[in-house]
Design an enzyme around this catalytic site. Structure first.
Site, PDB file in Angstrom:
ATOM      1  N   HIS A 458       1.021  -1.301   0.002  1.00  0.00           N
ATOM      2  CA  HIS A 458      -0.011   0.145  -0.082  1.00  0.00           C
ATOM      3  C   HIS A 458       0.823   1.257  -0.066  1.00  0.00           C
ATOM      4  O   HIS A 458       0.709   2.169  -0.967  1.00  0.00           O
ATOM      5  CB  HIS A 458      -0.750  -0.108   1.028  1.00  0.00           C
ATOM      6  CG  HIS A 458      -1.874   1.131   1.259  1.00  0.00           C
ATOM      7  ND1 HIS A 458      -3.141   1.446   1.117  1.00  0.00           N
ATOM      8  CD2 HIS A 458      -1.429   2.668   1.884  1.00  0.00           C
ATOM      9  CE1 HIS A 458      -3.590   2.574   1.212  1.00  0.00           C
ATOM     10  NE2 HIS A 458      -2.494   3.109   1.793  1.00  0.00           N
ATOM     11  N   GLU A 459       1.795   1.351   0.866  1.00  0.00           N
ATOM     12  CA  GLU A 459       2.403   2.532   1.154  1.00  0.00           C
ATOM     13  C   GLU A 459       3.548   2.850  -0.071  1.00  0.00           C
ATOM     14  O   GLU A 459       3.746   4.116  -0.311  1.00  0.00           O
ATOM     15  CB  GLU A 459       3.216   2.538   2.167  1.00  0.00           C
ATOM     16  CG  GLU A 459       2.509   2.611   3.643  1.00  0.00           C
ATOM     17  CD  GLU A 459       1.553   3.521   3.746  1.00  0.00           C
ATOM     18  OE1 GLU A 459       1.736   4.806   3.186  1.00  0.00           O
ATOM     19  OE2 GLU A 459       0.714   3.604   4.477  1.00  0.00           O
ATOM     20  N   HIS A 462       1.980   4.584  -2.746  1.00  0.00           N
ATOM     21  CA  HIS A 462       2.048   6.128  -2.978  1.00  0.00           C
ATOM     22  C   HIS A 462       3.214   6.529  -3.088  1.00  0.00           C
ATOM     23  O   HIS A 462       3.191   7.736  -3.940  1.00  0.00           O
ATOM     24  CB  HIS A 462       1.879   6.720  -1.108  1.00  0.00           C
ATOM     25  CG  HIS A 462       0.554   6.436  -0.610  1.00  0.00           C
ATOM     26  ND1 HIS A 462      -0.724   7.092  -1.166  1.00  0.00           N
ATOM     27  CD2 HIS A 462       0.087   5.703   0.768  1.00  0.00           C
ATOM     28  CE1 HIS A 462      -1.688   6.716  -0.432  1.00  0.00           C
ATOM     29  NE2 HIS A 462      -1.260   6.014   0.579  1.00  0.00           N
ATOM     30  N   HIS A 465       2.803   6.891  -6.895  1.00  0.00           N
ATOM     31  CA  HIS A 465       2.066   7.942  -7.167  1.00  0.00           C
ATOM     32  C   HIS A 465       2.956   9.262  -7.277  1.00  0.00           C
ATOM     33  O   HIS A 465       2.812  10.027  -8.177  1.00  0.00           O
ATOM     34  CB  HIS A 465       0.807   8.123  -6.526  1.00  0.00           C
ATOM     35  CG  HIS A 465      -0.409   8.904  -6.825  1.00  0.00           C
ATOM     36  ND1 HIS A 465      -1.443   8.838  -6.128  1.00  0.00           N
ATOM     37  CD2 HIS A 465      -0.466   9.602  -7.809  1.00  0.00           C
ATOM     38  CE1 HIS A 465      -2.264   9.623  -6.900  1.00  0.00           C
ATOM     39  NE2 HIS A 465      -1.485  10.082  -7.900  1.00  0.00           N
ATOM     40  N   GLU A 487      -6.116   7.868  -1.208  1.00  0.00           N
ATOM     41  CA  GLU A 487      -5.998   6.383  -0.845  1.00  0.00           C
ATOM     42  C   GLU A 487      -6.303   5.213  -1.792  1.00  0.00           C
ATOM     43  O   GLU A 487      -5.785   4.271  -1.989  1.00  0.00           O
ATOM     44  CB  GLU A 487      -6.521   6.101   0.517  1.00  0.00           C
ATOM     45  CG  GLU A 487      -6.148   6.828   1.493  1.00  0.00           C
ATOM     46  CD  GLU A 487      -4.652   6.826   2.056  1.00  0.00           C
ATOM     47  OE1 GLU A 487      -4.068   5.630   1.574  1.00  0.00           O
ATOM     48  OE2 GLU A 487      -4.223   7.805   2.598  1.00  0.00           O
ATOM     49  N   TYR A 597     -10.734   6.839   3.643  1.00  0.00           N
ATOM     50  CA  TYR A 597     -10.348   5.467   3.430  1.00  0.00           C
ATOM     51  C   TYR A 597     -11.235   4.709   2.907  1.00  0.00           C
ATOM     52  O   TYR A 597     -11.003   3.817   2.082  1.00  0.00           O
ATOM     53  CB  TYR A 597      -9.780   5.067   4.774  1.00  0.00           C
ATOM     54  CG  TYR A 597      -8.269   5.384   5.296  1.00  0.00           C
ATOM     55  CD1 TYR A 597      -7.361   4.959   4.487  1.00  0.00           C
ATOM     56  CD2 TYR A 597      -8.167   6.534   6.034  1.00  0.00           C
ATOM     57  CE1 TYR A 597      -5.872   5.540   4.926  1.00  0.00           C
ATOM     58  CE2 TYR A 597      -7.030   7.175   6.479  1.00  0.00           C
ATOM     59  CZ  TYR A 597      -5.878   6.413   5.920  1.00  0.00           C
ATOM     60  OH  TYR A 597      -4.503   6.857   5.950  1.00  0.00           O
TER      61      TYR A 597
END
Length: 664
Positions: A458-459, A462, A465, A487, A597
């Site tokens: 998940h992180e 980012h 992105h 998110e 979220y």
């Protein structure tokens, strides 16, 4: 500054206590001079060249210089440097408040708008945002009210920084005998530091707290640790949070909004606090039957264990019972013991598999810069290149192990925005992923459980992105999208952690390298909806807490939280604790926005099911579309427009509801 790979762009040796102060002072001096020049323009002298173009460049300079100066408070090994960095954060934040309240600059921007200049779409979006933000800062109000708004903004900024600094510096620990840690894996207990009396030292950091909460069979031990965990920073942060709620409401009222939540959501996808309330209440209603079913299952397991062990059964699920019996449901009903999965997820293997997946999916090439200098010897640095033509895009850091004074959660920090210089060439993006995975020992590497693998995926989404955005203007770089969409791209990528091919790539037993067996993958996937009702309702509790306290002029967050936990989940919080005091999102940055979220999950599930699941989860073509329609655009377009381009239609919630285990 370097624009090509092969060596670190940021020189961390320059970021010592004296130099960071100097860099901060110089940055504010440059920025003030820029705004002074714009504010001094007469109406006849205002032009694109001396107003909008200059603001765009000033924002690029600020967003390139500031992040590293304030990032150090979260990661530096030097406590004095962390304090200096925190002080700089406060000073720069106050400076930004002051600059955002410049009515002279706002007048020049309004004058430029009157001229109806010929602008490209990004420039027009910047002009529109400057005017919108000026009004949201009260620059259309009287001077007296403007001063009140400015004072409130400065006070809020100081309190928010203090709230999160307290969390970062939290160091509470407990001492337990080995018998009091019954049920914990031998490796876990063995790795704990000891007192002179040979007691085990257990901190409230995630690598310690979560295993005890989930596996500790001694309810007194769990209760002691849970009480400590949900009392973190209570003395310091509970009064700060109450003050934040009050001051946020005062600012919203001055600006003409009914509540702080209305002020915040106006510029999000949701558009209003009422829309958020409806979304959360509707989902809570749909989940209620699942919650009741899950809760009865936890009570059944607790009753059976109490009978077997001769313990008193109080017939309810307490705060220290929740994680323990949820884990028991997974182990007994789905045969998923997270500790049995850890050997298959050594951190180096997970990292290699994760990086390979992202490279294949997004058409990128990563190259590690060996022995690169950073803020800690544990940190790794990688270059990122376009696979098709070798173009250098940026760099990312991985800082994955806990340290004293380090940021206690997992997060991506942008350190330099990817955007255009004045000459049109590209400034490379830089980002850092910070996490707190268990450190390796003398005889074992760091071993992750599956939830940690999911967090990692998940992180890192980012990070991608940040790196993949291809924008001209700094303000729209990377994750600068609506907060209730930010998110979604990373949430979508969590799905790869539940699919066979990626799981094979990211796993390899630390002793023999064998990938996660098919039967363990099937069992894991089948467990995805274990405790789905309670776990999703937990997110609704947190989002509703956030919304409710920010729809009130004053609030007692601990009381609101306890009431929500009991009414929505049937779980009793521990008296005299205050979970909201350690709920970092409430401290600033996500206030009145935690709903995002779940809101963004609607879009992430739709994107995954509609495109990747149908076209191939490792399809480079679909990955290229994803980059083109979502990641590369940053915040240059509204999220709804980007979603329509990728999906070929407006988003719908069917995939989201199905994943929650709900019948349509």
């Amino acid at each position: 500054m370097a624009n090509e790979g092969g060596k670190a762009i940021l020189n961390w040796s320059e970021y010592n206590k004296d130099n960071v102060k100097k860099l901060s002072t110089e940055l504010m001096k440059r920025s003030r001079a820029t705004y002074d020049s714009i504010g001094s323009l007469s109406a006849d002298d205002v032009s694109y060249e001396n107003t909008l173009k200059v603001i765009a460049e000033e924002e690029r300079d600020f967003a390139t210089t500031e992040p590293a100066l304030t990032f150090l408070q979260h990661v530096s090994e030097d406590s004095e440097l962390r304090d200096v960095s925190c002080g700089i954060d406060k000073e720069l934040s106050e400076f930004c408040v002051e600059m955002s309240m410049r009515q002279d600059v706002f007048k020049s921007v309004l004058e430029l708008q009157k001229q109806n200049p010929s602008l490209d779409p990004e420039e027009q979006r910047l002009l529109d945002r400057l005017i919108r933000d000026g009004k949201r800062n009260g620059l259309h109000l009287s001077n007296e009210l403007q001063e009140k708004v400015k004072g409130l903004k400065k006070k809020l900024t100081q309190l928010e920084i203090e709230f999160n600094k307290n969390l970062g510096e939290e160091k509470t620990s407990f001492e337990f005998s080995q018998e009091e840690l019954s049920g914990l894996p031998e490796d876990f207990v063995k790795a704990l530091d000891r007192t002179d009396a040979n007691k085990c030292i257990v901190t409230l950091k995630y690598p310690h707290f979560i295993p005890v909460a989930q596996k500790g069979t001694n309810p007194q031990t769990r209760a002691t640790l849970e009480r400590g965990f949900n009392s973190r920073c209570k003395a310091e942060n509970e009064p700060i949070l109450k003050q934040l709620i009050k001051l946020r409401n005062e600012r919203a009222s001055l600006l003409g909004y009914q509540t702080h939540a209305d002020f915040i959501t106006e510029v999000r996808m949701a558009k209003s606090a009422k829309a958020v309330e409806t979304f959360l209440a509707d989902l809570a209603g749909k989940l209620k039957p699942l919650v009741e079913k899950d809760r009865k299952e936890l009570i059944r397991f607790k009753s059976e264990e109490c009978q077997e062990c001769g313990m008193t059964d109080d017939g309810k699920i307490n705060a220290w019972d929740f994680a323990y019996y949820c884990n028991m449901v997974k182990e007994k009903n789905y045969a998923v013991d997270q500790e049995k999965y850890r050997p298959y997820f050594p951190l180096p293997t997970v990292t290699k598999g994760l990086l390979d997946i992202y490279q294949q999916l997004l058409g990128l090439k990563f190259s590690e810069i060996k022995s690169a200098e950073a803020w800690s010897v544990d940190v790794q640095l990688f270059d990122v290149y376009e696979l098709s033509d070798g173009r250098f895009l940026g760099q990312f850091y991985l800082d994955l192990y806990p340290r004293d004074g380090k940021y206690g959660h997992a997060a991506c920090f942008g350190l330099q925005p990817g955007c255009s210089y004045l000459d049109g060439t590209r400034q490379p993006a830089i980002a850092a992923m910070v996490a707190n995975f268990t450190k390796p020992t003398a005889d074992k590497p760091s071993l992750l459980n599956h939830r940690e693998v999911e967090t990692y995926f998940h992180e890192f989404g980012h990070v991608m992105h940040q790196i993949c955005s291809d924008v001209k203007i700094c303000r729209f770089s990377g994750t600068s999208v609506e907060r209730d969409f930010v998110e979604a791209p990373s949430q979508m990528l969590e799905n790869w952690c539940w699919e066979t091919e990626p799981l094979k790539k990211m796993s390899g037993h630390y002793q023999d390298g064998s990938p996660l067996p098919d039967d363990m993958i099937r069992t894991l996937v089948a467990s995805r909806n274990a405790n789905a009702g309670l776990l999703n309702m937990r997110q609704i509790v947190l989002a509703t807490l956030d919304q409710r306290i920010h729809c009130m002029p004053e609030a007692d967050p601990a009381t609101v939280y306890s009431e929500l936990m009991l009414s929505l989940m049937g779980i009793y919080t521990t008296p005299n604790t205050c979970m909201p005091a350690s709920f970092g999102h409430l401290g600033g940055g996500y206030d009145a926005q935690y709903y995002g979220y779940m809101w963004s999950e609607v879009f992430s599930d739709d994107m995954f099911e509609t495109r990747f699941l149908k076209e191939g989860i490792m399809s480079p073509q679909t990955g290229a579309d994803y980059r083109r329609c979502i990641l590369s655009l940053g915040g240059t377009k509204d999220a709804s427009e980007m979603l329509r381009a990728f999906l070929g239609r407006d988003p719908i919630s069917n995939a989201f509801l199905r994943k929650k285990g709900l019948q349509l």
